[in-house]
Design a protein around this motif. Structure first.
Motif, PDB file in Angstrom:
ATOM      1  N   ALA A 112      10.203  -1.550  -0.694  1.00 54.29           N
ATOM      2  CA  ALA A 112       9.419  -0.215  -0.258  1.00 54.29           C
ATOM      3  C   ALA A 112      10.529   0.828  -0.572  1.00 54.29           C
ATOM      4  O   ALA A 112       9.999   2.009  -0.629  1.00 54.29           O
ATOM      5  N   ARG A 113      11.896   0.842  -0.575  1.00 53.76           N
ATOM      6  CA  ARG A 113      12.746   1.611  -0.907  1.00 53.76           C
ATOM      7  C   ARG A 113      12.410   2.172  -2.464  1.00 53.76           C
ATOM      8  O   ARG A 113      12.794   3.460  -2.960  1.00 53.76           O
ATOM      9  N   ALA A 114      11.984   1.308  -3.477  1.00 52.43           N
ATOM     10  CA  ALA A 114      11.900   1.487  -4.414  1.00 52.43           C
ATOM     11  C   ALA A 114      10.718   2.361  -4.793  1.00 52.43           C
ATOM     12  O   ALA A 114      10.182   2.781  -6.222  1.00 52.43           O
ATOM     13  N   ILE A 115       9.634   2.421  -3.927  1.00 54.78           N
ATOM     14  CA  ILE A 115       8.396   3.049  -4.322  1.00 54.78           C
ATOM     15  C   ILE A 115       8.458   4.652  -4.221  1.00 54.78           C
ATOM     16  O   ILE A 115       9.477   5.237  -3.345  1.00 54.78           O
ATOM     17  N   PRO A 116       8.121   5.248  -5.248  1.00 57.49           N
ATOM     18  CA  PRO A 116       8.203   6.822  -5.336  1.00 57.49           C
ATOM     19  C   PRO A 116       7.278   7.407  -4.382  1.00 57.49           C
ATOM     20  O   PRO A 116       5.990   7.200  -4.537  1.00 57.49           O
ATOM     21  N   SER A 117       7.869   8.354  -3.563  1.00 58.58           N
ATOM     22  CA  SER A 117       7.066   8.842  -2.212  1.00 58.58           C
ATOM     23  C   SER A 117       6.279   9.767  -2.910  1.00 58.58           C
ATOM     24  O   SER A 117       5.250   9.689  -2.314  1.00 58.58           O
ATOM     25  N   PHE A 118       6.354  10.545  -3.960  1.00 57.18           N
ATOM     26  CA  PHE A 118       5.497  11.455  -4.412  1.00 57.18           C
ATOM     27  C   PHE A 118       4.239  10.869  -5.122  1.00 57.18           C
ATOM     28  O   PHE A 118       3.298  11.085  -4.816  1.00 57.18           O
ATOM     29  N   GLY A 119       4.610   9.830  -5.885  1.00 55.22           N
ATOM     30  CA  GLY A 119       3.427   9.096  -6.626  1.00 55.22           C
ATOM     31  C   GLY A 119       2.776   8.416  -5.370  1.00 55.22           C
ATOM     32  O   GLY A 119       1.250   8.435  -5.556  1.00 55.22           O
ATOM     33  N   LEU A 120       3.054   7.934  -4.404  1.00 52.99           N
ATOM     34  CA  LEU A 120       2.607   7.217  -3.292  1.00 52.99           C
ATOM     35  C   LEU A 120       1.558   7.979  -2.561  1.00 52.99           C
ATOM     36  O   LEU A 120       0.582   7.931  -2.221  1.00 52.99           O
ATOM     37  N   ALA A 142      -0.412  11.529   3.880  1.00 49.27           N
ATOM     38  CA  ALA A 142       0.952  11.889   4.010  1.00 49.27           C
ATOM     39  C   ALA A 142       1.726  11.159   4.966  1.00 49.27           C
ATOM     40  O   ALA A 142       2.738  10.693   4.730  1.00 49.27           O
ATOM     41  N   VAL A 143       0.959  10.940   6.323  1.00 48.12           N
ATOM     42  CA  VAL A 143       1.906  10.243   7.046  1.00 48.12           C
ATOM     43  C   VAL A 143       2.032   8.703   6.742  1.00 48.12           C
ATOM     44  O   VAL A 143       3.122   8.272   6.950  1.00 48.12           O
ATOM     45  N   ILE A 144       1.105   8.231   6.206  1.00 54.08           N
ATOM     46  CA  ILE A 144       1.224   6.606   5.760  1.00 54.08           C
ATOM     47  C   ILE A 144       2.258   6.836   4.742  1.00 54.08           C
ATOM     48  O   ILE A 144       3.251   5.674   4.589  1.00 54.08           O
ATOM     49  N   SER A 145       2.485   7.535   3.683  1.00 54.34           N
ATOM     50  CA  SER A 145       3.472   7.841   2.800  1.00 54.34           C
ATOM     51  C   SER A 145       4.897   7.837   3.669  1.00 54.34           C
ATOM     52  O   SER A 145       5.866   7.104   3.125  1.00 54.34           O
ATOM     53  N   PHE A 146       4.960   8.749   4.436  1.00 54.25           N
ATOM     54  CA  PHE A 146       6.291   8.682   5.169  1.00 54.25           C
ATOM     55  C   PHE A 146       6.618   7.621   5.968  1.00 54.25           C
ATOM     56  O   PHE A 146       7.856   7.252   6.310  1.00 54.25           O
ATOM     57  N   LEU A 203       8.200   5.029   3.907  1.00 57.48           N
ATOM     58  CA  LEU A 203       9.598   5.498   3.732  1.00 57.48           C
ATOM     59  C   LEU A 203      10.552   5.371   4.636  1.00 57.48           C
ATOM     60  O   LEU A 203      11.727   4.917   4.436  1.00 57.48           O
ATOM     61  N   ALA A 204      10.180   5.397   5.939  1.00 60.97           N
ATOM     62  CA  ALA A 204      10.950   5.198   6.959  1.00 60.97           C
ATOM     63  C   ALA A 204      11.213   3.854   7.548  1.00 60.97           C
ATOM     64  O   ALA A 204      12.344   3.549   8.050  1.00 60.97           O
ATOM     65  N   ILE A 205      10.234   3.101   7.157  1.00 60.40           N
ATOM     66  CA  ILE A 205      10.337   1.631   7.910  1.00 60.40           C
ATOM     67  C   ILE A 205      11.586   0.934   7.207  1.00 60.40           C
ATOM     68  O   ILE A 205      12.179   0.158   8.274  1.00 60.40           O
ATOM     69  N   PRO A 206      11.952   0.804   5.929  1.00 59.96           N
ATOM     70  CA  PRO A 206      13.322   0.259   5.663  1.00 59.96           C
ATOM     71  C   PRO A 206      14.439   0.426   6.476  1.00 59.96           C
ATOM     72  O   PRO A 206      14.977  -0.539   7.114  1.00 59.96           O
ATOM     73  N   SER A 207      14.746   1.586   6.707  1.00 57.34           N
ATOM     74  CA  SER A 207      15.883   2.067   7.539  1.00 57.34           C
ATOM     75  C   SER A 207      15.811   1.743   8.825  1.00 57.34           C
ATOM     76  O   SER A 207      16.850   1.173   9.658  1.00 57.34           O
ATOM     77  N   ARG A 218      18.706   7.704  12.324  1.00 60.10           N
ATOM     78  CA  ARG A 218      19.165   8.966  11.862  1.00 60.10           C
ATOM     79  C   ARG A 218      18.760   8.943  10.165  1.00 60.10           C
ATOM     80  O   ARG A 218      18.372   9.726   9.683  1.00 60.10           O
ATOM     81  N   ALA A 219      19.045   7.824   9.698  1.00 61.72           N
ATOM     82  CA  ALA A 219      18.857   7.677   8.235  1.00 61.72           C
ATOM     83  C   ALA A 219      17.397   8.104   7.860  1.00 61.72           C
ATOM     84  O   ALA A 219      17.009   8.767   6.881  1.00 61.72           O
ATOM     85  N   ALA A 220      16.565   7.343   8.384  1.00 64.20           N
ATOM     86  CA  ALA A 220      15.102   7.383   8.211  1.00 64.20           C
ATOM     87  C   ALA A 220      14.526   8.769   8.608  1.00 64.20           C
ATOM     88  O   ALA A 220      13.641   9.345   7.716  1.00 64.20           O
ATOM     89  N   THR A 221      15.048   9.322   9.564  1.00 65.54           N
ATOM     90  CA  THR A 221      14.767  10.712  10.023  1.00 65.54           C
ATOM     91  C   THR A 221      14.953  11.798   8.673  1.00 65.54           C
ATOM     92  O   THR A 221      14.066  12.616   8.446  1.00 65.54           O
ATOM     93  N   LEU A 222      16.228  11.805   8.415  1.00 73.15           N
ATOM     94  CA  LEU A 222      16.662  12.508   7.444  1.00 73.15           C
ATOM     95  C   LEU A 222      15.982  12.469   6.146  1.00 73.15           C
ATOM     96  O   LEU A 222      15.696  13.294   5.320  1.00 73.15           O
ATOM     97  N   GLN A 223      15.638  11.021   5.798  1.00 71.31           N
ATOM     98  CA  GLN A 223      14.760  10.841   4.488  1.00 71.31           C
ATOM     99  C   GLN A 223      13.515  11.403   4.624  1.00 71.31           C
ATOM    100  O   GLN A 223      12.864  11.990   3.796  1.00 71.31           O
ATOM    101  N   VAL A 224      12.778  11.171   5.819  1.00 69.32           N
ATOM    102  CA  VAL A 224      11.159  11.874   5.728  1.00 69.32           C
ATOM    103  C   VAL A 224      11.625  13.283   6.118  1.00 69.32           C
ATOM    104  O   VAL A 224      10.373  13.833   5.469  1.00 69.32           O
TER     105      VAL A 224
END
Length: 252
Positions: free
Chosen positions: A68-76, A93-97, A100-104, A152-158
């Motif tokens: 999941a971390r390897a998936i490019p967010s913009f492309g997704l 947009a929400v599905i993409s984010f 992105l947040a699930i791994p952390s 914290r990590a997930a929130t900052l990434q999103v």
């Protein structure tokens, strides 16, 4: 330096021009972040607690998180927008984010349990505590600091990635960056970047304070009165929770 001064002047001018006002843009940025983190947390945290409590499925969770971390967010984001249609851009947009947040969040949930000294859990079982009591009275409180670290990590990434939502017309602080490029309004572009950075720094500071506050009082007092080096298990768990690569544990 002059451009930075112009950007700051634009921020405080109160005249966003053809864009949304800064408070509205910040609100949109935070709203998408909050919705995505809540949905991702509802999926990842119970699953992470199950993995940490039972020890089952850890390898699968690590593999899925890495993928999941390897998936490019913009492309997704663009792919989901094309698949769901332009009328469902917010959902895309929400599905993409969320992805992105699930791994952390997942890593923060199960590594928080893994970092707990097994002797504490064995002591709870020897006292006759049920598995549910061990979960809620021992594992969840002791694992909360690392869970908050994962949040914290997930929130900052999103929060940072929500900026690209403006590319499909969803507003937020990204509109100042993306729309200002063809207009050659570099003061607005830099101002938008400054706002994103400031919002991320403030959010990170609040989570750092929260992460300190959720440490159980007894452990905090014991750490002050008798500081000890963190174990390799705890250091490894903290590293995984923030999404950094770790070396495999040494074999005896």
């Amino acid at each position: 330096m002059n451009l930075v001064g112009e950007a700051i002047a634009w921020i405080f001018s109160g005249d966003p021009g053809q864009f949304d006002s800064i408070p509205v843009a910040i609100g949109v940025q935070l709203l998408y972040t909050l919705i995505s983190i809540l949905i991702a947390g509802a999926i990842a945290i119970p699953l992470g607690w199950y993995i940490g409590h039972t020890g089952k499925g850890r390898e699968t969770a690590v593999a899925i998180s890495g993928a999941a971390r390897a998936i490019p967010s913009f492309g997704l984001l663009i792919l989901l927008t094309l698949l769901l249609g332009v009328l469902h851009k917010p959902e895309a947009a929400v599905i993409s984010f969320v992805i992105l947040a699930i791994p952390s969040l997942l890593a923060g949930a199960y590594t928080g349990f893994e970092a707990i000294d097994r002797r504490v859990i064995d002591a709870g079982r020897s006292m006759g505590m049920t598995e549910t009591q061990i979960l809620w009275r021992i594992e969840v409180p002791l694992g909360l600091p690392l869970l908050v670290g994962g949040i914290r990590a997930a929130t900052l990434q999103v929060l940072a990635t929500v900026t690209i939502a403006a590319y499909i017309g969803l507003g937020g602080l990204g509109q100042y960056i993306i729309a200002a490029i063809p207009l050659r309004r570099f003061d607005i572009l830099i101002g938008g970047a400054i706002l994103v950075a400031l919002l991320a720094l403030i959010t990170d500071g609040l989570f750092a304070l929260l992460q300190h506050l959720v440490v159980p009082r007894g452990i905090r007092a014991a750490g002050v009165s008798q500081p000890q080096r963190r174990s390799a298990r705890q250091r490894r768990a903290e590293t995984i929770a923030v999404g950094a690569p770790t070396a495999p544990p040494a074999t005896p």
